[in-house]
Design an enzyme around this catalytic site. Sequence first.
Site, short mmCIF file in Angstrom:
data_model
loop_
_atom_site.label_atom_id
_atom_site.label_comp_id
_atom_site.label_asym_id
_atom_site.label_seq_id
_atom_site.Cartn_x
_atom_site.Cartn_y
_atom_site.Cartn_z
CG HIS A 100 -0.31 0.19 2.53
ND1 HIS A 100 0.48 -0.77 3.11
CD2 HIS A 100 -0.33 1.23 3.39
CE1 HIS A 100 0.91 -0.33 4.28
NE2 HIS A 100 0.44 0.88 4.46
CE LYS A 105 14.07 -0.38 6.02
NZ LYS A 105 14.85 -1.61 6.21
CE LYS A 129 7.44 -4.48 14.33
NZ LYS A 129 8.62 -5.35 14.49
CG ASP A 134 2.04 8.04 11.82
OD1 ASP A 134 1.13 7.42 11.25
OD2 ASP A 134 1.85 8.71 12.86
CE LYS A 141 11.67 -9.84 9.93
NZ LYS A 141 11.83 -8.61 10.73
CB SER A 397 15.35 1.03 9.05
OG SER A 397 16.19 0.01 9.54
#
Length: 506
Positions: A100, A105, A129, A134, A141, A397
Amino acid sequence: MASKTFRVAKIIFKRSQPYFCPVINGRSYSTAITSGDNEPSFLDSVQIYFNKAAKISGVSEKTLSHIKAPDCSLQVTFPIEVDDDKVEILTGYRVHHSRHLLPVKGGIRFSPGVDEQEVAALAALMTYKCAIVDVPFGGAKGGISIDPKKFTLAQLERITRRYTVELCQKAFIGPGVDVPAPDMGTGAREMAWIMDTFRQFHPNDVNSIGCVTGKPISLGGVRGRNEATGLGVYYGVREFLSYPVVQKATGLSEKIEGKRIVIQGFGKVGYWAAKFFEKNGAKIIGIGEKDCGAYNPNGINIEDLFTYLVKAGTFQGAPNVDIIDDTLKILELDCDILIPAALERQINLGNATKINAKIIGEAANGPITPAANDILIEKGIIILPDLLLNAGGVTVSYFEWLKNLSHMRFGRMTKKWDELGKSKLVELVENNAGRQLTESERKSIVQGAEERDLVYSGLEDTMVAACQETKSTAASKNIDFRTAAFVNAIQKIANVYEGSGIMFMT
Protein backbone atom coordinates in the site's frame (compact mmCIF):
# COMPACT_ATOMS: atom_id res chain seq x y z
CA MET A 1 33.26 -35.14 -15.86
CA ALA A 2 31.94 -33.92 -12.51
CA SER A 3 28.21 -33.61 -12.18
CA LYS A 4 26.73 -30.12 -11.91
CA THR A 5 23.99 -28.85 -9.63
CA PHE A 6 21.55 -26.48 -11.27
CA ARG A 7 19.61 -23.75 -9.49
CA VAL A 8 15.86 -24.03 -9.19
CA ALA A 9 13.84 -20.93 -8.31
CA LYS A 10 10.16 -20.70 -7.56
CA ILE A 11 8.05 -17.59 -7.25
CA ILE A 12 4.56 -17.70 -5.82
CA PHE A 13 2.13 -14.80 -6.11
CA LYS A 14 -0.79 -14.76 -3.70
CA ARG A 15 -3.34 -12.00 -3.66
CA SER A 16 -6.70 -11.23 -2.13
CA GLN A 17 -7.17 -14.37 -0.09
CA PRO A 18 -6.57 -15.20 3.57
CA TYR A 19 -3.15 -16.60 4.34
CA PHE A 20 -3.61 -20.10 5.75
CA CYS A 21 -1.34 -22.21 7.96
CA PRO A 22 -1.02 -25.30 5.78
CA VAL A 23 0.77 -28.51 6.48
CA ILE A 24 3.69 -28.53 4.05
CA ASN A 25 5.74 -31.62 3.28
CA GLY A 26 3.97 -33.52 6.03
CA ARG A 27 4.63 -31.09 8.90
CA SER A 28 3.15 -27.89 10.23
CA TYR A 29 5.49 -24.97 9.67
CA SER A 30 6.10 -22.87 12.78
CA THR A 31 8.94 -21.32 14.73
CA ALA A 32 10.28 -21.52 18.26
CA ILE A 33 7.61 -23.94 19.40
CA THR A 34 7.73 -24.09 23.17
CA SER A 35 4.02 -24.66 23.77
CA GLY A 36 1.61 -27.50 23.21
CA ASP A 37 0.28 -28.69 19.86
CA ASN A 38 -3.13 -27.22 20.67
CA GLU A 39 -1.90 -23.65 20.28
CA PRO A 40 -1.92 -21.78 16.96
CA SER A 41 1.17 -21.25 14.86
CA PHE A 42 2.95 -17.92 14.82
CA LEU A 43 1.17 -16.85 11.64
CA ASP A 44 -2.21 -17.94 13.00
CA SER A 45 -1.48 -15.98 16.18
CA VAL A 46 -0.93 -12.78 14.19
CA GLN A 47 -4.19 -13.39 12.32
CA ILE A 48 -6.08 -13.97 15.57
CA TYR A 49 -4.89 -10.64 16.94
CA PHE A 50 -5.73 -8.96 13.62
CA ASN A 51 -9.24 -10.43 13.49
CA LYS A 52 -10.01 -9.29 17.03
CA ALA A 53 -9.08 -5.70 16.19
CA ALA A 54 -10.70 -5.80 12.75
CA LYS A 55 -14.14 -6.39 14.25
CA ILE A 56 -14.05 -3.06 16.08
CA SER A 57 -11.99 -1.06 13.58
CA GLY A 58 -14.93 0.28 11.60
CA VAL A 59 -13.22 -0.76 8.35
CA SER A 60 -15.23 -2.49 5.61
CA GLU A 61 -14.91 -6.23 5.11
CA LYS A 62 -13.57 -5.93 1.56
CA THR A 63 -10.80 -3.57 2.70
CA LEU A 64 -9.99 -5.81 5.66
CA SER A 65 -9.62 -8.83 3.37
CA HIS A 66 -7.25 -6.85 1.17
CA ILE A 67 -5.16 -5.72 4.16
CA LYS A 68 -4.98 -9.22 5.61
CA ALA A 69 -3.84 -11.07 2.48
CA PRO A 70 -0.13 -10.91 1.57
CA ASP A 71 0.57 -9.33 -1.79
CA CYS A 72 3.23 -11.78 -2.95
CA SER A 73 5.67 -14.40 -1.78
CA LEU A 74 9.02 -15.46 -3.23
CA GLN A 75 10.71 -18.79 -2.52
CA VAL A 76 14.08 -19.59 -4.06
CA THR A 77 16.47 -22.53 -3.84
CA PHE A 78 20.14 -22.35 -4.74
CA PRO A 79 23.31 -24.40 -4.22
CA ILE A 80 26.26 -23.49 -2.02
CA GLU A 81 29.54 -25.38 -2.21
CA VAL A 82 30.60 -26.22 1.35
CA ASP A 83 33.48 -28.57 0.47
CA ASP A 84 35.29 -29.55 -2.72
CA ASP A 85 32.91 -32.44 -3.26
CA LYS A 86 29.83 -31.34 -1.34
CA VAL A 87 27.00 -28.99 -2.27
CA GLU A 88 24.10 -27.94 -0.06
CA ILE A 89 20.81 -26.71 -1.52
CA LEU A 90 19.53 -23.76 0.50
CA THR A 91 16.06 -22.23 0.57
CA GLY A 92 15.38 -18.52 0.90
CA TYR A 93 12.18 -16.51 1.19
CA ARG A 94 10.92 -12.95 0.78
CA VAL A 95 7.30 -11.98 1.44
CA HIS A 96 5.70 -8.64 0.60
CA HIS A 97 2.69 -8.48 2.87
CA SER A 98 1.44 -5.07 1.78
CA ARG A 99 2.51 -2.69 -0.95
CA HIS A 100 0.00 0.00 0.00
CA LEU A 101 3.08 2.19 0.45
CA LEU A 102 6.43 1.74 -1.25
CA PRO A 103 9.09 0.70 -0.64
CA VAL A 104 8.24 -2.26 1.55
CA LYS A 105 10.47 -2.77 4.58
CA GLY A 106 11.54 -5.76 6.64
CA GLY A 107 14.55 -7.62 7.92
CA ILE A 108 16.37 -10.66 6.60
CA ARG A 109 17.10 -13.44 9.08
CA PHE A 110 19.43 -16.41 8.88
CA SER A 111 18.01 -19.15 11.08
CA PRO A 112 17.26 -22.89 10.84
CA GLY A 113 13.64 -22.13 11.75
CA VAL A 114 13.00 -19.85 8.77
CA ASP A 115 10.10 -21.00 6.60
CA GLU A 116 7.42 -19.38 4.48
CA GLN A 117 4.92 -19.20 7.30
CA GLU A 118 7.29 -17.52 9.74
CA VAL A 119 8.36 -15.00 7.12
CA ALA A 120 4.71 -14.28 6.22
CA ALA A 121 3.85 -13.66 9.88
CA LEU A 122 6.80 -11.31 10.36
CA ALA A 123 5.96 -9.47 7.13
CA ALA A 124 2.41 -8.87 8.36
CA LEU A 125 3.71 -7.53 11.66
CA MET A 126 6.01 -5.18 9.72
CA THR A 127 3.04 -3.77 7.82
CA TYR A 128 1.19 -2.97 11.03
CA LYS A 129 4.33 -1.79 12.80
CA CYS A 130 5.18 0.77 10.11
CA ALA A 131 1.62 2.08 10.16
CA ILE A 132 1.59 2.48 13.94
CA VAL A 133 4.71 4.67 13.99
CA ASP A 134 3.77 6.53 10.77
CA VAL A 135 6.74 5.23 8.79
CA PRO A 136 5.65 5.39 5.11
CA PHE A 137 6.59 1.82 4.19
CA GLY A 138 4.72 -1.35 3.43
CA GLY A 139 5.61 -4.54 5.28
CA ALA A 140 7.98 -7.29 4.16
CA LYS A 141 10.30 -9.94 5.59
CA GLY A 142 12.85 -12.41 4.31
CA GLY A 143 15.24 -15.09 5.37
CA ILE A 144 17.31 -18.14 4.57
CA SER A 145 16.86 -21.43 6.36
CA ILE A 146 20.42 -21.90 7.67
CA ASP A 147 22.36 -21.93 10.92
CA PRO A 148 24.97 -19.22 10.20
CA LYS A 149 27.31 -20.66 12.85
CA LYS A 150 27.82 -23.75 10.67
CA PHE A 151 29.28 -21.81 7.76
CA THR A 152 32.59 -20.03 7.27
CA LEU A 153 32.77 -16.30 6.65
CA ALA A 154 33.47 -16.89 2.97
CA GLN A 155 30.52 -19.25 2.66
CA LEU A 156 28.19 -16.78 4.41
CA GLU A 157 29.24 -14.09 1.98
CA ARG A 158 28.51 -16.35 -1.01
CA ILE A 159 25.13 -17.30 0.48
CA THR A 160 24.20 -13.67 1.11
CA ARG A 161 25.26 -12.51 -2.33
CA ARG A 162 23.52 -15.39 -4.09
CA TYR A 163 20.30 -14.69 -2.19
CA THR A 164 20.62 -11.02 -3.20
CA VAL A 165 21.03 -12.01 -6.84
CA GLU A 166 17.74 -13.90 -6.62
CA LEU A 167 16.06 -10.82 -5.13
CA CYS A 168 17.50 -8.62 -7.88
CA GLN A 169 16.35 -10.94 -10.64
CA LYS A 170 12.80 -11.05 -9.27
CA ALA A 171 12.62 -7.28 -8.51
CA PHE A 172 12.31 -7.95 -4.78
CA ILE A 173 14.90 -5.36 -3.75
CA GLY A 174 15.59 -1.71 -4.52
CA PRO A 175 15.44 1.72 -2.81
CA GLY A 176 11.97 2.35 -4.25
CA VAL A 177 10.70 -1.22 -4.13
CA ASP A 178 11.94 -3.26 -1.16
CA VAL A 179 14.52 -2.20 1.43
CA PRO A 180 15.73 -5.07 3.68
CA ALA A 181 17.47 -4.68 7.05
CA PRO A 182 19.26 -6.90 9.58
CA ASP A 183 17.38 -9.42 11.68
CA MET A 184 18.25 -12.54 13.63
CA GLY A 185 21.55 -13.99 12.41
CA THR A 186 22.45 -10.99 10.23
CA GLY A 187 24.02 -7.60 10.81
CA ALA A 188 25.84 -4.70 9.21
CA ARG A 189 28.30 -7.04 7.50
CA GLU A 190 25.56 -8.90 5.61
CA MET A 191 23.83 -5.64 4.72
CA ALA A 192 27.08 -4.37 3.18
CA TRP A 193 27.31 -7.52 1.04
CA ILE A 194 23.70 -7.08 -0.07
CA MET A 195 24.24 -3.43 -0.99
CA ASP A 196 27.43 -4.19 -2.94
CA THR A 197 25.71 -7.00 -4.87
CA PHE A 198 22.72 -4.79 -5.71
CA ARG A 199 25.04 -2.07 -7.00
CA GLN A 200 26.63 -4.50 -9.45
CA PHE A 201 23.19 -4.90 -11.03
CA HIS A 202 22.45 -1.15 -10.94
CA PRO A 203 25.78 0.65 -11.48
CA ASN A 204 24.13 3.88 -12.66
CA ASP A 205 21.56 4.19 -9.87
CA VAL A 206 22.71 7.10 -7.71
CA ASN A 207 20.33 5.95 -4.95
CA SER A 208 21.47 2.32 -4.94
CA ILE A 209 23.03 2.75 -1.50
CA GLY A 210 19.47 3.05 -0.18
CA CYS A 211 18.57 -0.51 -1.21
CA VAL A 212 19.19 -1.77 2.34
CA THR A 213 19.50 -0.30 5.85
CA GLY A 214 21.49 -1.29 8.90
CA LYS A 215 24.74 -0.80 6.98
CA PRO A 216 28.13 0.16 8.48
CA ILE A 217 28.53 3.92 8.96
CA SER A 218 31.32 3.98 6.36
CA LEU A 219 28.92 2.55 3.77
CA GLY A 220 25.97 4.85 4.34
CA GLY A 221 24.64 3.65 7.68
CA VAL A 222 23.21 6.02 10.24
CA ARG A 223 24.52 6.54 13.76
CA GLY A 224 22.12 5.11 16.32
CA ARG A 225 20.82 2.23 14.20
CA ASN A 226 22.51 -0.54 16.20
CA GLU A 227 20.79 0.42 19.45
CA ALA A 228 17.55 1.67 17.89
CA THR A 229 15.23 -1.23 18.75
CA GLY A 230 16.48 -1.48 22.33
CA LEU A 231 16.27 2.28 22.77
CA GLY A 232 12.74 2.28 21.35
CA VAL A 233 11.78 -0.37 23.92
CA TYR A 234 13.13 1.86 26.68
CA TYR A 235 11.28 4.94 25.37
CA GLY A 236 8.03 2.96 25.08
CA VAL A 237 8.16 1.47 28.58
CA ARG A 238 9.09 4.85 30.05
CA GLU A 239 6.17 6.51 28.27
CA PHE A 240 3.61 3.95 29.42
CA LEU A 241 4.86 4.22 33.00
CA SER A 242 3.96 7.90 32.90
CA TYR A 243 0.26 7.12 32.29
CA PRO A 244 -1.96 7.15 35.42
CA VAL A 245 -4.00 4.22 34.04
CA VAL A 246 -0.86 2.06 33.98
CA GLN A 247 0.27 3.25 37.40
CA LYS A 248 -3.13 2.42 38.86
CA ALA A 249 -3.24 -1.05 37.28
CA THR A 250 0.29 -2.01 38.33
CA GLY A 251 0.94 -0.05 41.50
CA LEU A 252 4.20 1.19 39.95
CA SER A 253 5.45 4.76 40.00
CA GLU A 254 6.29 6.64 36.82
CA LYS A 255 10.05 6.53 37.46
CA ILE A 256 12.32 4.01 35.75
CA GLU A 257 14.72 4.30 38.68
CA GLY A 258 14.58 1.29 40.98
CA LYS A 259 12.37 -0.85 38.74
CA ARG A 260 13.25 -4.56 38.78
CA ILE A 261 13.61 -5.77 35.19
CA VAL A 262 14.07 -9.23 33.67
CA ILE A 263 15.16 -9.59 30.05
CA GLN A 264 14.98 -12.77 27.97
CA GLY A 265 17.54 -12.57 25.19
CA PHE A 266 20.90 -10.79 25.31
CA GLY A 267 21.39 -10.10 21.62
CA LYS A 268 21.23 -6.80 19.78
CA VAL A 269 17.83 -5.87 21.21
CA GLY A 270 18.09 -7.26 24.74
CA TYR A 271 21.60 -5.93 25.31
CA TRP A 272 20.78 -2.36 24.31
CA ALA A 273 17.47 -2.34 26.16
CA ALA A 274 19.32 -3.51 29.28
CA LYS A 275 21.94 -0.78 28.82
CA PHE A 276 19.39 2.03 28.59
CA PHE A 277 17.34 0.76 31.52
CA GLU A 278 20.48 0.38 33.64
CA LYS A 279 21.73 3.84 32.66
CA ASN A 280 18.46 5.36 33.88
CA GLY A 281 18.50 3.67 37.28
CA ALA A 282 16.64 0.39 36.79
CA LYS A 283 17.93 -2.88 38.26
CA ILE A 284 18.33 -5.67 35.73
CA ILE A 285 17.89 -8.67 38.04
CA GLY A 286 17.68 -11.44 35.43
CA ILE A 287 18.87 -12.10 31.88
CA GLY A 288 18.14 -15.23 29.86
CA GLU A 289 20.23 -16.66 27.04
CA LYS A 290 19.91 -19.79 24.90
CA ASP A 291 21.52 -22.25 27.33
CA CYS A 292 20.91 -20.68 30.77
CA GLY A 293 19.97 -17.54 32.66
CA ALA A 294 21.80 -15.16 35.01
CA TYR A 295 20.19 -13.80 38.18
CA ASN A 296 21.15 -11.26 40.82
CA PRO A 297 18.38 -9.66 42.94
CA ASN A 298 20.65 -6.67 43.62
CA GLY A 299 21.16 -5.94 39.94
CA ILE A 300 23.47 -7.24 37.21
CA ASN A 301 26.33 -5.18 35.81
CA ILE A 302 25.33 -5.31 32.13
CA GLU A 303 28.68 -4.52 30.55
CA ASP A 304 30.57 -6.97 32.76
CA LEU A 305 28.15 -9.80 31.96
CA PHE A 306 28.13 -9.00 28.24
CA THR A 307 31.93 -8.96 28.12
CA TYR A 308 31.99 -12.36 29.85
CA LEU A 309 29.40 -13.75 27.41
CA VAL A 310 31.41 -12.61 24.39
CA LYS A 311 34.54 -14.32 25.71
CA ALA A 312 32.99 -17.51 27.12
CA GLY A 313 29.96 -17.92 24.88
CA THR A 314 27.79 -18.63 27.93
CA PHE A 315 26.78 -17.22 31.32
CA GLN A 316 28.07 -20.39 32.99
CA GLY A 317 30.84 -19.46 35.42
CA ALA A 318 30.14 -15.71 35.28
CA PRO A 319 30.95 -13.85 38.54
CA ASN A 320 28.38 -12.07 40.71
CA VAL A 321 25.36 -13.91 39.31
CA ASP A 322 23.45 -17.08 40.09
CA ILE A 323 22.96 -19.41 37.12
CA ILE A 324 19.49 -20.67 36.20
CA ASP A 325 20.00 -23.82 34.16
CA ASP A 326 16.47 -23.90 32.71
CA THR A 327 16.60 -20.74 30.64
CA LEU A 328 12.80 -20.49 30.26
CA LYS A 329 12.52 -20.12 34.06
CA ILE A 330 13.92 -16.63 33.66
CA LEU A 331 10.48 -15.63 32.41
CA GLU A 332 8.89 -16.68 35.71
CA LEU A 333 11.05 -14.51 38.00
CA ASP A 334 9.24 -12.02 40.20
CA CYS A 335 9.85 -8.57 38.70
CA ASP A 336 8.24 -5.26 37.83
CA ILE A 337 8.90 -5.39 34.09
CA LEU A 338 9.55 -8.44 31.91
CA ILE A 339 11.14 -7.89 28.50
CA PRO A 340 10.95 -10.92 26.17
CA ALA A 341 13.63 -10.08 23.58
CA ALA A 342 14.32 -13.50 22.07
CA LEU A 343 12.02 -15.62 19.90
CA GLU A 344 8.30 -15.84 19.23
CA ARG A 345 5.86 -17.96 21.30
CA GLN A 346 8.00 -17.99 24.46
CA ILE A 347 5.06 -17.25 26.78
CA ASN A 348 2.31 -19.78 26.15
CA LEU A 349 -0.24 -22.00 27.83
CA GLY A 350 2.57 -23.90 29.49
CA ASN A 351 3.90 -20.98 31.52
CA ALA A 352 1.46 -18.05 31.30
CA THR A 353 0.03 -18.68 34.78
CA LYS A 354 3.57 -18.62 36.24
CA ILE A 355 4.49 -15.14 34.99
CA ASN A 356 5.17 -12.78 37.91
CA ALA A 357 5.62 -9.43 36.18
CA LYS A 358 3.44 -6.34 36.41
CA ILE A 359 4.29 -5.17 32.88
CA ILE A 360 5.45 -7.18 29.86
CA GLY A 361 7.21 -5.22 27.14
CA GLU A 362 7.42 -7.26 23.94
CA ALA A 363 10.84 -6.52 22.47
CA ALA A 364 10.70 -9.71 20.38
CA ASN A 365 8.18 -10.38 17.63
CA GLY A 366 5.23 -12.49 18.77
CA PRO A 367 6.62 -13.71 22.13
CA ILE A 368 3.13 -14.32 23.59
CA THR A 369 0.55 -16.72 22.13
CA PRO A 370 -3.11 -15.55 21.99
CA ALA A 371 -4.28 -17.93 24.73
CA ALA A 372 -1.42 -16.83 26.98
CA ASN A 373 -2.23 -13.21 26.17
CA ASP A 374 -5.77 -13.70 27.50
CA ILE A 375 -4.48 -15.36 30.67
CA LEU A 376 -2.03 -12.53 31.34
CA ILE A 377 -4.67 -9.85 30.82
CA GLU A 378 -7.00 -11.73 33.16
CA LYS A 379 -4.21 -11.66 35.76
CA GLY A 380 -4.04 -7.87 35.42
CA ILE A 381 -0.66 -7.79 33.69
CA ILE A 382 -0.15 -4.87 31.31
CA ILE A 383 1.16 -5.98 27.91
CA LEU A 384 2.97 -3.49 25.70
CA PRO A 385 2.70 -5.09 22.23
CA ASP A 386 5.54 -5.93 19.86
CA LEU A 387 4.16 -4.07 16.85
CA LEU A 388 4.47 -0.86 18.88
CA LEU A 389 7.27 -1.44 21.35
CA ASN A 390 9.95 -2.83 19.02
CA ALA A 391 9.28 -0.38 16.18
CA GLY A 392 12.45 1.58 16.96
CA GLY A 393 14.45 -0.46 14.46
CA VAL A 394 12.26 0.30 11.47
CA THR A 395 11.92 3.93 12.55
CA VAL A 396 15.67 4.50 12.48
CA SER A 397 15.95 2.41 9.31
CA TYR A 398 13.58 4.97 7.80
CA PHE A 399 15.97 7.72 8.92
CA GLU A 400 18.88 5.86 7.28
CA TRP A 401 16.92 5.47 4.04
CA LEU A 402 16.18 9.21 4.04
CA LYS A 403 19.87 9.94 4.65
CA ASN A 404 20.82 7.72 1.70
CA LEU A 405 18.34 9.39 -0.65
CA SER A 406 19.42 12.89 0.41
CA HIS A 407 23.12 11.92 0.21
CA MET A 408 23.88 14.00 3.29
CA ARG A 409 24.70 13.25 6.92
CA PHE A 410 22.10 14.53 9.36
CA GLY A 411 23.26 17.73 11.08
CA ARG A 412 25.86 18.65 8.50
CA MET A 413 24.02 21.78 7.37
CA THR A 414 22.68 22.85 10.76
CA LYS A 415 25.19 21.98 13.52
CA LYS A 416 27.35 25.12 13.37
CA TRP A 417 24.34 27.37 12.77
CA ASP A 418 22.70 25.99 15.92
CA GLU A 419 25.91 26.56 17.89
CA LEU A 420 26.18 30.15 16.66
CA GLY A 421 22.60 30.92 17.70
CA LYS A 422 23.04 29.33 21.11
CA SER A 423 26.32 31.22 21.67
CA LYS A 424 24.61 34.54 21.08
CA LEU A 425 21.83 33.57 23.50
CA VAL A 426 24.38 32.55 26.16
CA GLU A 427 26.23 35.85 25.75
CA LEU A 428 22.98 37.74 26.27
CA VAL A 429 22.21 35.75 29.44
CA GLU A 430 25.79 36.25 30.76
CA ASN A 431 25.60 40.01 30.23
CA ASN A 432 22.29 40.26 32.10
CA ALA A 433 23.32 37.86 34.88
CA GLY A 434 26.73 39.40 35.41
CA ARG A 435 28.45 35.99 35.44
CA GLN A 436 30.52 34.22 32.85
CA LEU A 437 29.94 30.51 32.31
CA THR A 438 32.85 28.13 32.59
CA GLU A 439 34.22 26.61 29.40
CA SER A 440 32.61 23.22 30.18
CA GLU A 441 29.26 24.84 30.98
CA ARG A 442 29.33 26.85 27.77
CA LYS A 443 30.29 23.83 25.68
CA SER A 444 27.46 21.68 27.07
CA ILE A 445 24.90 24.39 26.31
CA VAL A 446 25.94 25.58 22.87
CA GLN A 447 26.96 22.26 21.32
CA GLY A 448 25.01 21.62 18.14
CA ALA A 449 23.20 18.35 17.48
CA GLU A 450 25.22 15.52 15.94
CA GLU A 451 23.65 12.82 13.79
CA ARG A 452 23.15 10.46 16.74
CA ASP A 453 21.45 13.24 18.74
CA LEU A 454 19.01 13.88 15.91
CA VAL A 455 18.31 10.16 15.45
CA TYR A 456 17.63 9.71 19.17
CA SER A 457 15.38 12.78 19.17
CA GLY A 458 13.41 11.59 16.15
CA LEU A 459 13.02 8.11 17.60
CA GLU A 460 11.86 9.43 20.98
CA ASP A 461 9.29 11.71 19.37
CA THR A 462 8.02 8.86 17.18
CA MET A 463 7.68 6.38 20.05
CA VAL A 464 6.00 8.88 22.39
CA ALA A 465 3.45 9.86 19.73
CA ALA A 466 2.66 6.20 18.86
CA CYS A 467 2.29 5.26 22.54
CA GLN A 468 -0.08 8.17 23.13
CA GLU A 469 -2.20 7.19 20.11
CA THR A 470 -2.37 3.61 21.39
CA LYS A 471 -3.35 4.72 24.89
CA SER A 472 -6.03 7.03 23.50
CA THR A 473 -7.59 4.29 21.36
CA ALA A 474 -7.47 1.79 24.23
CA ALA A 475 -9.27 4.25 26.49
CA SER A 476 -11.92 5.28 23.94
CA LYS A 477 -12.80 1.69 22.99
CA ASN A 478 -12.12 0.10 26.40
CA ILE A 479 -9.69 -2.44 24.94
CA ASP A 480 -6.18 -3.64 25.72
CA PHE A 481 -3.10 -1.97 24.27
CA ARG A 482 -2.37 -4.71 21.72
CA THR A 483 -5.85 -4.56 20.23
CA ALA A 484 -5.67 -0.76 20.25
CA ALA A 485 -2.37 -0.81 18.36
CA PHE A 486 -3.84 -3.16 15.74
CA VAL A 487 -6.94 -0.96 15.39
CA ASN A 488 -4.78 2.10 14.75
CA ALA A 489 -2.69 0.23 12.19
CA ILE A 490 -5.73 -1.17 10.36
CA GLN A 491 -7.39 2.22 10.15
CA LYS A 492 -4.27 3.94 8.82
CA ILE A 493 -3.69 1.27 6.17
CA ALA A 494 -7.38 1.35 5.20
CA ASN A 495 -7.17 5.13 4.72
CA VAL A 496 -4.39 4.62 2.17
CA TYR A 497 -6.20 1.85 0.29
CA GLU A 498 -9.58 3.59 0.26
CA GLY A 499 -8.10 7.02 -0.42
CA SER A 500 -6.37 5.70 -3.53
CA GLY A 501 -9.50 3.91 -4.76
CA ILE A 502 -8.00 0.42 -4.49
CA MET A 503 -7.57 -0.29 -8.19
CA PHE A 504 -9.76 -3.08 -9.56
CA MET A 505 -11.44 -3.67 -6.18
CA THR A 506 -14.89 -3.56 -7.79
